[in-house]
Write an enzyme that holds these catalytic residues in place. Structure first.
Site, PDB file in Angstrom:
ATOM      1  N   CYS A  72      12.426 101.545  65.817  1.00  0.00           N
ATOM      2  CA  CYS A  72      11.373 101.762  66.814  1.00  0.00           C
ATOM      3  C   CYS A  72      11.811 102.898  67.745  1.00  0.00           C
ATOM      4  O   CYS A  72      11.490 102.917  68.925  1.00  0.00           O
ATOM      5  CB  CYS A  72      11.050 100.495  67.582  1.00  0.00           C
ATOM      6  SG  CYS A  72      12.461  99.683  68.354  1.00  0.00           S
ATOM      7  N   LYS A  92       9.479  90.293  60.743  1.00  0.00           N
ATOM      8  CA  LYS A  92       9.484  90.924  59.417  1.00  0.00           C
ATOM      9  C   LYS A  92       9.988  89.955  58.352  1.00  0.00           C
ATOM     10  O   LYS A  92       9.510  89.973  57.210  1.00  0.00           O
ATOM     11  CB  LYS A  92      10.315  92.203  59.450  1.00  0.00           C
ATOM     12  CG  LYS A  92       9.749  93.240  60.419  1.00  0.00           C
ATOM     13  CD  LYS A  92      10.648  94.452  60.563  1.00  0.00           C
ATOM     14  CE  LYS A  92      10.169  95.375  61.666  1.00  0.00           C
ATOM     15  NZ  LYS A  92      10.302  94.777  63.019  1.00  0.00           N
ATOM     16  N   GLU A 115      21.437  88.183  61.178  1.00  0.00           N
ATOM     17  CA  GLU A 115      21.324  88.572  62.588  1.00  0.00           C
ATOM     18  C   GLU A 115      22.712  88.553  63.217  1.00  0.00           C
ATOM     19  O   GLU A 115      23.437  87.570  63.092  1.00  0.00           O
ATOM     20  CB  GLU A 115      20.378  87.642  63.344  1.00  0.00           C
ATOM     21  CG  GLU A 115      20.259  87.921  64.825  1.00  0.00           C
ATOM     22  CD  GLU A 115      19.924  89.380  65.151  1.00  0.00           C
ATOM     23  OE1 GLU A 115      20.572  89.937  66.066  1.00  0.00           O
ATOM     24  OE2 GLU A 115      19.044  89.964  64.484  1.00  0.00           O
ATOM     25  N   ALA A 170      18.788  92.979  59.741  1.00  0.00           N
ATOM     26  CA  ALA A 170      18.777  92.764  61.200  1.00  0.00           C
ATOM     27  C   ALA A 170      17.458  92.084  61.533  1.00  0.00           C
ATOM     28  O   ALA A 170      16.494  92.728  61.926  1.00  0.00           O
ATOM     29  CB  ALA A 170      18.935  94.088  61.940  1.00  0.00           C
ATOM     30  N   SER A 171      17.407  90.767  61.367  1.00  0.00           N
ATOM     31  CA  SER A 171      16.116  90.103  61.189  1.00  0.00           C
ATOM     32  C   SER A 171      15.500  89.431  62.408  1.00  0.00           C
ATOM     33  O   SER A 171      14.299  89.169  62.413  1.00  0.00           O
ATOM     34  CB  SER A 171      16.234  89.067  60.073  1.00  0.00           C
ATOM     35  OG  SER A 171      17.311  88.205  60.302  1.00  0.00           O
ATOM     36  N   ALA A 172      16.283  89.111  63.434  1.00  0.00           N
ATOM     37  CA  ALA A 172      15.688  88.436  64.588  1.00  0.00           C
ATOM     38  C   ALA A 172      14.724  89.384  65.308  1.00  0.00           C
ATOM     39  O   ALA A 172      14.931  90.600  65.309  1.00  0.00           O
ATOM     40  CB  ALA A 172      16.780  87.954  65.540  1.00  0.00           C
ATOM     41  N   ASP A 210      15.878  97.201  59.401  1.00  0.00           N
ATOM     42  CA  ASP A 210      15.189  97.560  60.646  1.00  0.00           C
ATOM     43  C   ASP A 210      16.299  97.683  61.683  1.00  0.00           C
ATOM     44  O   ASP A 210      16.670  96.717  62.338  1.00  0.00           O
ATOM     45  CB  ASP A 210      14.164  96.489  61.016  1.00  0.00           C
ATOM     46  CG  ASP A 210      13.301  96.904  62.197  1.00  0.00           C
ATOM     47  OD1 ASP A 210      12.804  98.048  62.194  1.00  0.00           O
ATOM     48  OD2 ASP A 210      13.131  96.088  63.135  1.00  0.00           O
TER      49      ASP A 210
END
EC number: 2.1.1.178
Length: 476
Positions: free
Chosen positions: A243, A127, A145, A121-123, A190
């Protein structure tokens, strides 16, 4: 003013460790975050960046868990995202806690040059680009993404930072365990989450917090971590991060994975990841970062090793057909190499795959050979050049990723600003025309222009032209 509803306070109080207090949590949640950046070591070393920015009035304090991360103090009127140094990819504006997951992933990895890594989940790319720097642009990162609009942002950041070892995908990440089973040496998940730790950045983030809304998020997190573990090679490492602050989105998701594959899951302790890591370490060895511990955003990081084989859960999918690229001929590869070397003093990587599609020439990471046909990819590697009737026309992204600045045409701050705003640069004493040249600022690539003698004709892609550029110097 920070908005914390009572339901959230009551819930989070149950998860807060005994040595922390709710008063401190509320106090720190009400404070603005310290601005933080990560130096992009694909373009410049941290020491050189510090030497560059100190005379401009920047104070850079090291972030303990990231060797290239810094809290930055500077003139409040300076917008970091509008500085030349940011636009040319010398640094990424990244919250300090967000630098933890890649650091944890690479903690015990030695030579990653042959690694294939998944960022599920990169956008927007903080990271992904951090991982690329840690890999020194070698190996392969599959950066996924789910949101189509965020894929565009991810792609823009990957190009700005000079990353060339990525393949972008646009899927619900639950498919990876099926389509790329047992494929990755390491994986970062993430995960999408309630965002409880981001309240210092968004005071309204928890105004409407509720258990009901979080339930579906937790179901998604559990499905994603299962998919990640299936896609991971035996012996590989998975970092799960959010987060969020609650146990339900963090420890309990990891415990769910353990219940699914009890003989294959091993939790690895992160208590020695950096000085004072033990202050946020749980009994399982996870990092549960509360805002008051390091004066940062809230974050959770778990590292999990796959210690035994597990069976494929679904049959192997059919191979993808109609891949639109084919390998370039030996003759074309030689011509491309000669063009880049003679024109820009750039040596194309010997281990990359030079591919062609409709007179577009691309450089794929070598490890892509293992994945072609297994899944659809949105964007692979970098576009090197377009074919012309005679010769080639270089692409901006190739220069940003490959330029070594050995033959730079160094610009002043004013000239760099003019270039990034799409304007030609007058050269009263320019001499004879020189053709295509790499423009640099701080000896790092800014783009390409055509030297016509009396001016530098701007070749910056239209979509990258900026309306506003500001000085990175503080006012004295």
């Amino acid at each position: 003013m920070v908005q914390l509803n009572q339901d959230f306070i009551n819930s989070i109080a149950k998860d807060m460790p005994a040595h922390l207090t709710m008063d401190d949590f509320i106090h720190y949640s009400s404070q603005p975050l310290r601005p933080s950046i990560r130096v992009n070591t694909l373009k410049i070393s941290s020491n050189d960046f510090i030497d560059l920015m100190k005379p401009k009035g920047w104070t850079l304090d090291p972030i303990p868990w990231c060797s290239d991360g810094f809290w930055v103090s500077l003139d409040s009127e300076i917008q970091l995202g509008n500085t030349i140094e940011h636009i040319q990819g010398l640094f990424y504006i990244q919250e300090a806690s967000s630098m933890l997951p890649p650091t944890a992933l690479f903690d015990d990895l030695d030579d990653t040059t042959e690694y294939t890594i998944l960022d599920m989940a990169s956008a927007p790319g903080s990271k992904t680009t951090q991982i690329a720097a840690l890999m020194k642009n070698s190996g392969l990162i599959v950066a996924n993404e789910y949101s189509s609009s965020r894929v565009k942002v991810l792609h823009a950041n990957v190009l700005r930072m000079g990353v060339s070892n990525t393949a972008l995908t646009h899927f619900d990440a639950r498919v990876f365990g099926e389509y790329l089973f047992n494929q990755f040496d390491a994986i970062l998940l993430d995960a999408p989450c309630s965002g409880e730790g981001t309240i210092r950045k968004d005071p309204q983030a928890l105004k409407n917090w509720s258990h009901a809304e979080n339930a579906s998020i937790i179901d998604t997190q559990k499905a994603l971590i299962e998919s990640a573990f299936l896609a991971l090679k035996t012996g590989g490492s998975l970092v799960y991060s959010t987060c969020a602050l609650s146990r339900a989105e963090n420890q309990e998701v990891c415990e769910h994975l353990m219940s699914c594959f009890p003989d294959a899951v091993e939790f690895q302790s992160l208590s020695q990841l950096f000085p004072d890591a033990e202050k946020s370490c749980t009994s399982e060895g996870f990092l549960h970062v509360w805002p008051q511990i390091y004066d940062s955003e809230g974050f959770f990081v778990a590292k999990i090793r796959k210690i035994a084989d597990i069976e494929r859960q679904k049959p192997m999918p059919k191979q993808q057909k109609n891949f639109p690229f084919e390998p370039a001929s030996t003759k074309v590869k030689v011509e491309l190499q000669r063009y880049f070397k003679d024109t820009f003093d750039i040596s194309l990587p010997h281990d990359g795959l030079v591919m062609v599609r409709d007179l577009e020439y691309w450089l794929f990471p070598a490890k892509m050979a293992d994945l072609i046909g297994k899944m659809r990819f949105q964007r692979i590697g970098i576009k090197l050049a377009d074919g012309l009737k005679k010769g080639f026309k270089v692409r901006h992204e190739a220069i940003m990723a490959l330029a070594n600045a050995l033959t730079p045409y160094e610009l002043t701050s004013l000239q760099a600003t003019e270039y990034l705003m799409g304007r030609d640069i007058p050269l009263p004493d320019g001499g004879k025309p020189q053709g295509e040249v790499i423009l640099t600022y701080h000896a790092c690539a800014l783009g390409v222009a055509k030297h016509l003698g009396k001016k530098l004709k701007n070749s910056l892609p239209r979509e990258l032209v900026r309306d506003r550029i500001i000085s990175s110097e503080t006012k004295g």
